[in-house]
Write an enzyme that holds these catalytic residues in place. Structure first.
Site, short mmCIF file in Angstrom:
data_model
loop_
_atom_site.label_atom_id
_atom_site.label_comp_id
_atom_site.label_asym_id
_atom_site.label_seq_id
_atom_site.Cartn_x
_atom_site.Cartn_y
_atom_site.Cartn_z
N THR A 1 0.74 -1.28 -0.02
CA THR A 1 0.09 -0.01 -0.05
C THR A 1 0.90 1.10 0.06
OG1 THR A 1 -1.65 -1.19 1.29
CG2 THR A 1 -1.80 1.22 1.03
N LYS B 1 0.73 5.41 7.95
CA LYS B 1 1.43 5.78 6.76
C LYS B 1 0.22 5.72 5.64
CE LYS B 1 2.45 1.90 4.56
NZ LYS B 1 1.76 0.94 3.99
N LYS C 1 -7.10 2.09 -2.66
CA LYS C 1 -6.55 1.47 -1.48
C LYS C 1 -6.91 2.59 -0.41
CE LYS C 1 -5.09 -1.08 1.85
NZ LYS C 1 -4.84 -2.50 1.86
#
Ligand code: NAP
Length: 280
Positions: free
Chosen positions: A89, A232, A164
């Site tokens: 990701t 993150k 995502k």
């Protein structure tokens, strides 16, 4: 089709096992070599060496810089027409940089992040959102099928990662809602296993409650999805939303909460460790 994998962390390990069971896995590279021990395929000590031997390379590492480091390394030895699939990701911008770097070597790139947790990787039930050339995706669909229950081609390079980021915003909201609700329930001295069981069967039921509700109540936050990794992801989502002028108060709050937990030393725990803040 010789498939190599780079990255045998919580997610990559499950994916590699699925690839091996299906007879696709032809080589592995992991920075910490010991994690390759269980695989009866060549263990490479550098990503460059793996890239030279493979037709398809699956990447699953932590963050943007790690992906770019791996792409730069494999681009130095990669064969033309190799297909690189990044399941990490990261940002859409990173996907675009990676695709451009590989295009110079006549290799293809798909950004193919996944959702479904370590359980999804282990059981081959991940949901995969893909950006890049649809025809390239069709070539590798049988490989990706070994680890997924759903594969959706979203659009051009970077659109998988953009999707995502949306997923991660939702996960933040679900985490906030579930941990807050269970903290209230526990303070009421309700029988928590019964509460979780009955709510899971109704309109508020969700994956996170199913998979993390009971362990959370037991004070178990062993690694599933590291909180620092979700932090993150939310920074990526926050920046993406800011670019289009959409406010993200839930995401902002979750980033602040995770930051506190990381400062307190809980960054490697599962995201359900957010519960710690709700009961403190
Ligand atoms: P993890 O358990 O922390 O594993 C990270 C992997 O990346 C390890 O194999 C690590 O190698 C490798 N790595 C990190 N930096 C590297 C570098 N600079 N060079 C080479 N290898 C490097 O993380 P994970 O949970 O598997 O997550 C991997 C990716 O999938 C992340 O982008 C994450 O956001 C995403 N993701 C995770 C989940 C989840 O539920 N865990 C779900 C969906 C997506 P070492 O073994 O040497 O440390």
């Amino acid at each position: 089709m010789k498939v190599g994998i780079i990255g045998l962390g919580a997610m990559g390990l499950g994916m590699a096992r699925r690839l091996a069971q299906a007879g696709f896995l032809a080589g592995a590279y992991n920075r910490t070599a010991a994690k390759m021990a269980e695989f009866n395929v060549p263990h490479y000590n550098q990503p460059e060496a793996l890239a030279a031997d493979m037709d398809v390379i699956l990447v699953c590492v932590s963050a943007d810089n790690d992906v770019l480091e791996m792409i730069e390394a494999i681009a130095s030895t990669i064969k033309p027409n190799t297909i690189v699939i990044d399941t990490s990701t990261v940002s859409s911008e990173t996907a675009t940089i990676a695709a451009a770097c590989l295009a110079k070597k006549h290799a293809a790139f798909l950004d193919a992040p996944v959702s479904g947790g370590v359980e999804g990787a282990k059981n081959g039930t991940l949901s995969m959102m893909v950006g890049g050339d649809a025809a390239v995706l069709e070539t590798v669909r049988p490989v990706l099928h070994t680890m997924t229950a759903r594969i959706t081609h979203i659009g051009d390079t970077g659109s998988g990662q953009a999707t995502k980021a949306i997923n991660q915003i939702m996960c933040a909201g679900i985490n906030q809602a579930v941990t807050e609700a269970l903290a209230v329930a526990q303070a009421q001295n309700l029988p928590m296993n019964k509460v979780i069981d009955v709510i899971a069967g109704g309109a508020a039921g969700n994956w996170f409650l199913d998979h993390r509700g009971v362990t959370m109540m037991q004070g178990e936050f062993a690694t599933g999805f590291k909180l620092a990794l979700h932090h993150k992801d939310l920074k990526i989502a926050q920046a993406m939303a800011a670019q289009v002028g959409v406010a993200t108060p839930l995401t902002d709050m979750t980033i602040t909460d995770y930051q506190q937990l990381m400062t307190d030393g809980y960054g490697d725990e599962d995201i359900s460790a957010l519960y710690r803040l709700k009961v403190s």
